[in-house]
Design an enzyme around this catalytic site. Structure first.
Site, PDB file in Angstrom:
ATOM      1  N   SER A  10       0.833  -1.205   0.000  1.00 36.06           N
ATOM      2  CA  SER A  10       0.000   0.000   0.000  1.00 36.06           C
ATOM      3  C   SER A  10       0.865   1.250   0.000  1.00 36.06           C
ATOM      4  O   SER A  10       1.632   1.499   0.933  1.00 36.06           O
ATOM      5  CB  SER A  10      -0.917   0.008   1.226  1.00 36.06           C
ATOM      6  OG  SER A  10      -1.646   1.217   1.246  1.00 36.06           O
ATOM      7  N   HIS A  35      -1.239  -1.198  -4.231  1.00 34.94           N
ATOM      8  CA  HIS A  35      -2.530  -0.748  -3.680  1.00 34.94           C
ATOM      9  C   HIS A  35      -2.455   0.764  -3.453  1.00 34.94           C
ATOM     10  O   HIS A  35      -1.548   1.263  -2.795  1.00 34.94           O
ATOM     11  CB  HIS A  35      -2.787  -1.482  -2.363  1.00 34.94           C
ATOM     12  CG  HIS A  35      -4.126  -1.207  -1.756  1.00 34.94           C
ATOM     13  ND1 HIS A  35      -5.282  -1.834  -2.180  1.00 34.94           N
ATOM     14  CD2 HIS A  35      -4.503  -0.386  -0.749  1.00 34.94           C
ATOM     15  CE1 HIS A  35      -6.308  -1.419  -1.448  1.00 34.94           C
ATOM     16  NE2 HIS A  35      -5.861  -0.528  -0.570  1.00 34.94           N
ATOM     17  N   ASP A  37      -4.595   3.987  -2.087  1.00 32.81           N
ATOM     18  CA  ASP A  37      -5.739   4.417  -1.275  1.00 32.81           C
ATOM     19  C   ASP A  37      -6.125   5.852  -1.615  1.00 32.81           C
ATOM     20  O   ASP A  37      -5.305   6.764  -1.497  1.00 32.81           O
ATOM     21  CB  ASP A  37      -5.370   4.355   0.210  1.00 32.81           C
ATOM     22  CG  ASP A  37      -5.255   2.929   0.704  1.00 32.81           C
ATOM     23  OD1 ASP A  37      -6.233   2.181   0.560  1.00 32.81           O
ATOM     24  OD2 ASP A  37      -4.184   2.574   1.212  1.00 32.81           O
ATOM     25  N   MET A  39      -8.630   8.834  -0.555  1.00 36.17           N
ATOM     26  CA  MET A  39      -9.491   9.270   0.557  1.00 36.17           C
ATOM     27  C   MET A  39      -9.959  10.703   0.331  1.00 36.17           C
ATOM     28  O   MET A  39      -9.198  11.529  -0.183  1.00 36.17           O
ATOM     29  CB  MET A  39      -8.711   9.184   1.871  1.00 36.17           C
ATOM     30  CG  MET A  39      -8.115   7.815   2.143  1.00 36.17           C
ATOM     31  SD  MET A  39      -7.400   7.741   3.798  1.00 36.17           S
ATOM     32  CE  MET A  39      -6.596   6.122   3.730  1.00 36.17           C
ATOM     33  N   HIS A  69      -8.225   1.799  -4.431  1.00 35.05           N
ATOM     34  CA  HIS A  69      -9.250   1.658  -3.387  1.00 35.05           C
ATOM     35  C   HIS A  69      -9.848   3.032  -3.114  1.00 35.05           C
ATOM     36  O   HIS A  69      -9.219   3.871  -2.470  1.00 35.05           O
ATOM     37  CB  HIS A  69      -8.567   1.062  -2.139  1.00 35.05           C
ATOM     38  CG  HIS A  69      -9.429   0.964  -0.938  1.00 35.05           C
ATOM     39  ND1 HIS A  69      -8.923   0.683   0.316  1.00 35.05           N
ATOM     40  CD2 HIS A  69     -10.772   1.077  -0.775  1.00 35.05           C
ATOM     41  CE1 HIS A  69      -9.899   0.645   1.194  1.00 35.05           C
ATOM     42  NE2 HIS A  69     -11.041   0.895   0.572  1.00 35.05           N
ATOM     43  N   MET A  71     -12.027   5.439  -1.222  1.00 34.89           N
ATOM     44  CA  MET A  71     -12.760   5.689   0.031  1.00 34.89           C
ATOM     45  C   MET A  71     -13.404   7.059  -0.100  1.00 34.89           C
ATOM     46  O   MET A  71     -12.911   8.061   0.425  1.00 34.89           O
ATOM     47  CB  MET A  71     -11.785   5.616   1.222  1.00 34.89           C
ATOM     48  CG  MET A  71     -11.427   4.187   1.603  1.00 34.89           C
ATOM     49  SD  MET A  71      -9.893   4.079   2.528  1.00 34.89           S
ATOM     50  CE  MET A  71      -8.742   3.983   1.173  1.00 34.89           C
ATOM     51  N   MET A 140     -12.418  -5.031   4.566  1.00 32.88           N
ATOM     52  CA  MET A 140     -11.581  -4.192   5.427  1.00 32.88           C
ATOM     53  C   MET A 140     -11.402  -4.892   6.773  1.00 32.88           C
ATOM     54  O   MET A 140     -12.387  -5.274   7.421  1.00 32.88           O
ATOM     55  CB  MET A 140     -12.225  -2.821   5.650  1.00 32.88           C
ATOM     56  CG  MET A 140     -12.265  -1.912   4.433  1.00 32.88           C
ATOM     57  SD  MET A 140     -10.684  -1.644   3.605  1.00 32.88           S
ATOM     58  CE  MET A 140      -9.686  -0.966   4.933  1.00 32.88           C
ATOM     59  N   PHE A 146      -6.657   5.118   7.958  1.00 36.83           N
ATOM     60  CA  PHE A 146      -5.269   5.247   8.398  1.00 36.83           C
ATOM     61  C   PHE A 146      -4.562   3.906   8.350  1.00 36.83           C
ATOM     62  O   PHE A 146      -5.183   2.867   8.607  1.00 36.83           O
ATOM     63  CB  PHE A 146      -5.215   5.803   9.826  1.00 36.83           C
ATOM     64  CG  PHE A 146      -5.841   7.162   9.944  1.00 36.83           C
ATOM     65  CD1 PHE A 146      -5.091   8.310   9.683  1.00 36.83           C
ATOM     66  CD2 PHE A 146      -7.183   7.295  10.270  1.00 36.83           C
ATOM     67  CE1 PHE A 146      -5.673   9.563   9.748  1.00 36.83           C
ATOM     68  CE2 PHE A 146      -7.782   8.547  10.336  1.00 36.83           C
ATOM     69  CZ  PHE A 146      -7.029   9.690  10.079  1.00 36.83           C
ATOM     70  N   GLY A 147      -3.257   3.959   8.059  1.00 35.24           N
ATOM     71  CA  GLY A 147      -2.433   2.765   8.144  1.00 35.24           C
ATOM     72  C   GLY A 147      -2.037   2.502   9.585  1.00 35.24           C
ATOM     73  O   GLY A 147      -2.287   3.315  10.479  1.00 35.24           O
ATOM     74  N   GLY A 148      -1.424   1.355   9.801  1.00 38.22           N
ATOM     75  CA  GLY A 148      -0.831   1.066  11.099  1.00 38.22           C
ATOM     76  C   GLY A 148      -1.785   0.658  12.200  1.00 38.22           C
ATOM     77  O   GLY A 148      -1.399   0.642  13.371  1.00 38.22           O
ATOM     78  N   ASP A 178      -7.438  -5.921   3.785  1.00 33.67           N
ATOM     79  CA  ASP A 178      -6.739  -4.631   3.862  1.00 33.67           C
ATOM     80  C   ASP A 178      -6.844  -4.091   5.282  1.00 33.67           C
ATOM     81  O   ASP A 178      -7.944  -3.798   5.755  1.00 33.67           O
ATOM     82  CB  ASP A 178      -7.401  -3.669   2.862  1.00 33.67           C
ATOM     83  CG  ASP A 178      -6.731  -2.311   2.793  1.00 33.67           C
ATOM     84  OD1 ASP A 178      -5.672  -2.113   3.416  1.00 33.67           O
ATOM     85  OD2 ASP A 178      -7.303  -1.439   2.090  1.00 33.67           O
ATOM     86  N   GLY A 180      -3.837  -3.893   8.751  1.00 29.78           N
ATOM     87  CA  GLY A 180      -3.184  -4.690   9.787  1.00 29.78           C
ATOM     88  C   GLY A 180      -2.683  -6.038   9.308  1.00 29.78           C
ATOM     89  O   GLY A 180      -2.482  -6.949  10.106  1.00 29.78           O
TER      90      GLY A 180
END
Ligand code: DX5
Ligand code: ZN
Length: 219
Positions: A10, A35, A37, A39, A69, A71, A140, A146-148, A178, A180
C-alpha cells in the site's frame, strides 16, 4: 477455485515526498500489484492521492497493476477519472448511497476491473447480490482511513462466508484483505479464503523486504 496469493503493497505507507522511490521498491522486488488508497476527508477522516497521482506514476513508466481503493462518499463521480489515469482495478465501498450496480458496470465499461469493499461493520450479506458482477471483494480488516492499525480477527468469519459463496456459485472474484495485514495475520486470512493481501506498514517497515515478499508468495 483458489487464486495464487498476491501481495499488494500500500502506497499509503510509502514516502509521500518521493512516491516514485516507493513504487520502484515494489517493482524491483518483482511484485506486480500496488494498492493505492484514495481518501476524500468525508467518507474517511483523511486525505491522500488523486487521479493525477496515478497518471504521473504511469508517465514515470510504472507498469504495476494499480489496485485503486476509493474511500469516497461519491465514488461514481470519480471512476472515469481514475480509469483514464491508469487504474487497472477500481474498488468502491458498498456503504455510501449511490448507484452501486451501475457504478460497477461503468468501471468495467471503462476497461478497468471492478471491486466492491466492505467496512468492518458491514455484513457479507450487503454485497451478496453483487458477487457475480465484480472482479474482487475487499474486506476491510480495520476501520478505513489510516495505516498502522491492528488487524481485526473478527473479520475472518466474513471472509469465510464470502469464500463459501464463491465456491458454491462457481465464481472467480479475488478476495482481498486490507488493514493490519502482516505475515501472521495473512496466514489466518489465507486459511479463511483470502488470496490478495494489502500490506502497508508491514511491507514498508520490513527489515528484509525480499524475504517478506517471498513469504507471501508461499502463503
Ligand atoms: C486503510 C487503507 C489501507 C492501509 C493499510 O484505510 O485502506 O490500505 O494502507 O495500512 P496497514 O497495512 O498499515 O494497516
Ligand atoms: Zn486500502
Amino acid at each position: 477455485m483458489t487464486h495464487a496469493p498476491i501481495l499488494a503493497p500500500s502506497l499509503l505507507a510509502g514516502d509521500h515526498a518521493n512516491l516514485s522511490s516507493s513504487v520502484a521498491t515494489v517493482a524491483d522486488l518483482g511484485l506486480s500489484w500496488l494498492h493505492i488508497d484514495i481518501m476524500d476527508g468525508h467518507f474517511v477522516p483523511n486525505l491522500t492521492f488523486g487521479p493525477e497521482t496515478l497518471a504521473a506514476l504511469r508517465r514515470r513508466g510504472s507498469k504495476l497493476f494499480f489496485d485503486t481503493h476509493l474511500m469516497l462518499s461519491e465514488p461514481h463521480r470519480y471512476v472515469e477519472a481514475f480509469a483514464r489515469a491508469g487504474a487497472d482495478l477500481i474498488s468502491v465501498h458498498i456503504e455510501p448511497t449511490y448507484d452501486q450496480v451501475g457504478t460497477l458496470a461503468r468501471i468495467r465499461s471503462l476497461g478497468s476491473q471492478a471491486g466492491i469493499v466492505l467496512n468492518p461493520d458491514t455484513p457479507a450479506s450487503a454485497v451478496e447480490s453483487l458477487l457475480a458482477s465484480v472482479d474482487l471483494v475487499l474486506v476491510m480488516t480495520v476501520q478505513p482511513g489510516f495505516g498502522g492499525q491492528p488487524f481485526r480477527s473478527d473479520m475472518l468469519p466474513k471472509l469465510a462466508q464470502l469464500a463459501a459463496w464463491r465456491k458454491e456459485r462457481n465464481l472467480t472474484f479475488r478476495l482481498e484483505v486490507d488493514g493490519g495485514v502482516d505475515l501472521s495475520t495473512a496466514h489466518e486470512c489465507r486459511a479463511a479464503g483470502a488470496d490478495t493481501f494489502v500490506a502497508g506498514t508491514s511491507f514498508f517497515k520490513a527489515a528484509d523486504q525480499p524475504a517478506f515478499a517471498a513469504a507471501f508468495a508461499q502463503l
